[in-house]
Motif scaffolding. Structure first.
Motif, mmCIF file in Angstrom:
data_model
loop_
_atom_site.group_PDB
_atom_site.id
_atom_site.type_symbol
_atom_site.label_atom_id
_atom_site.label_comp_id
_atom_site.label_asym_id
_atom_site.label_seq_id
_atom_site.Cartn_x
_atom_site.Cartn_y
_atom_site.Cartn_z
ATOM 1 N N ASN A 283 5.285 24.634 -5.452
ATOM 2 C CA ASN A 283 6.710 24.542 -5.771
ATOM 3 C C ASN A 283 7.512 25.679 -5.160
ATOM 4 N N ASP B 295 5.893 16.588 -7.537
ATOM 5 C CA ASP B 295 4.548 16.978 -7.964
ATOM 6 C C ASP B 295 3.782 15.796 -8.526
ATOM 7 N N ARG C 278 1.512 18.213 -4.002
ATOM 8 C CA ARG C 278 2.954 18.287 -3.870
ATOM 9 C C ARG C 278 3.337 17.770 -2.494
#
Lengths: 328, 328
Positions: B136, B144, B255
């Protein structure tokens, strides 16, 4: 509070940093420095000044973190120590064998200036190194594997273009799927260079060139190709431009390790990246570590650091409380 | 210098910690504490004493780090704060929603005692959380995904065994391969619970039990099974014991994010674990963080911490110089 960022060197990586800063509202780009004539450098952010590199040091009080975007061969070994005395700095120095010497040179200057430097930031070294460290600390008995690709590397691509009869060309490193599977199975294979990766070349020949000779010259080239199973494809310039203009990369870090009373249980930790743009991803890592460098300097943690020394929470714009609530 | 470790609670996790300490030459196990009668507890290390839990606090000066191996439902909410005033502690508290409250309770006591506590250590929370945070911080625009399995979970397995007519049983959570592939493609799909995981149950029926009823009762059970495509297999006790006695687990944190002037480039960061023994792997993570807790306490970093606050180098027995040379 906004963190004021400078970019030192404006190629693919510098432009990537510029884009990444825009994706982080707590960071402000305040200046770009170049060794070229600043008037010839067009950056994306029209309101940000481009200055000659020599002007950097006189702006030391206006920049919180300088992100160095030069190359590891000749730029960074000089620039990072020189600037680390005046700025908190981030670089992506990636000549693995020379990291200890680079660390020492930067540490001396950063410590003298009371600044924080984080070197060798990116994905390898960088995120791949971190994953090697975490996996080794957890599974102390085991074996490490790093695979690269599918991706373009500058060195071999340049080497292709220097071959007689080659007009243009590009090289991809590709991990061998069966080798990856063997590692994931926990078999802990010993793998040679040839067993781990193949290399694929897309070559635009000059008119009338000897294609057989080009193919032999590439396949027999030491270091870059001779140790690999290499495939050479001849294509037109138009096809090269259309299909092979990107800079993708990525790879895999895998640790296979054992635990238990009789080390009877096997575990596989795998980290992988699939990147459309190598420089833009590297830039995104640099920018996150710029935030950390600023915070570490505020906390009095001076000198040279690497990704190993940075607590993960320092990378995020979120507070500790937010992180615990949202991501833990 | 050796770091002296205590284990508080000796089930699967405690035994895993005992094994992991043996794989780390800089750590010494000095005592195991149990709420059972110590004479009934057989540990692997014949030379290490087993004491009743009440005796722990009087040994506070003989233990550098106490590793708590109780459960998150009722043990750790009491034990971690109670012990954090007297010991550096590590726990694997994994009730995500209650982490902020647990953190506050532990922080108060650890700060008062000048001790360092690291909570919610393991793989989820733990290594998965770290990977969510790193990914992140690097790719600020993205999405995510966490998948679990293939693996055994205690809760649903216990629930199966409570169904009428069931003698024994075990449940596996399995990620849906096509959902994983969609995420890896960068398509950023919105996935329901049912689309992400399936559940597979291996059930030993009591003699003469109504198999159709058992299958319906399991498949319609709220929370654990009704939201999933669930498969029920009836097998013998012998087959269950032979083929399903392990405690494997694992999963994937992915991600998918975008960078570039017009966010035109996609990147995939993927972290995965494939674990033969969930408790032994968790124990190996706990032990690495025990080393870090000791070092942070030596450096005066007291209070409650999580994996987010721990610089990676603190986890390794190697020096910073060795790490930079070997793993960066």
């Amino acid at each position: 509070m906004q963190i004021k960022i400078g970019i030192y060197g404006y190629g693919n990586l510098g432009r990537g940093v510029e884009c990444a800063v825009r994706q982080n509202p707590d960071l402000d780009l305040v200046a770009v420095f170049t060794r070229r004539n600043p008037e010839t450098v067009n950056i994306l952010s029209g309101n940000v000044p481009v200055y000659p590199a020599e002007k950097a040091i006189e702006m030391k009080d206006q920049i919180d973190v300088m992100i160095l975007c030069g190359g590891s061969a000749t730029d960074l070994p000089e620039q990072t120590p020189a600037l680390a005395e005046y700025f908190n700095v981030i670089d992506s120095f990636d000549t693995h064998a020379n990291i200890p010497a680079h660390f020492a040179a930067v540490d001396k200057k950063a410590s003298a200036g009371g600044k924080t430097a984080i070197i060798s930031v990116g994905w390898d070294p960088g995120m791949f190194s971190l994953n090697r460290l975490y996996a080794n600390a957890i599974l102390t008995q085991g074996q490490d594997y790093t695979f690269w690709g599918k991706g373009v590397r500058q060195g071999p691509s340049d080497a292709i273009r220097r071959v007689k009869g080659v007009k243009d060309g590009k090289q991809y490193t590709i991990p061998v799927e069966s080798a990856l599977e063997a590692v994931r199975s926990g078999a802990n294979p010993d793998l040679t260079t040839r067993q781990k990766h193949t290399r694929e070349c897309f070559v635009v020949p000059e008119e009338g060139a000897d294609l057989t000779q080009i193919e032999q010259d590439i396949k027999n080239m030491p270091n870059y190709f001779a140790d690999y199973d290499t495939t050479v494809h001849f294509i037109t310039q138009a096809e090269l431009d259309e299909k092979h203009s990107g800079i993708p990369h990525g790879g895999f870090v895998i640790r296979s390790g054992k635990t238990g009373e009789h080390t009877e249980h096997n575990h596989i930790i795998e980290y992988s990246l699939k990147l459309d743009s190598n420089p833009e991803f590297t830039a995104s890592v640099l920018v996150a570590y710029a935030r950390a460098a600023f915070r570490m300097n505020q906390a009095g943690q001076n000198g040279c650091k690497t990704v190993f020394d940075v607590a993960p929470a320092l990378l995020s714009a979120k507070t500790g409380e937010e992180l615990r609530k949202m991501l833990l």
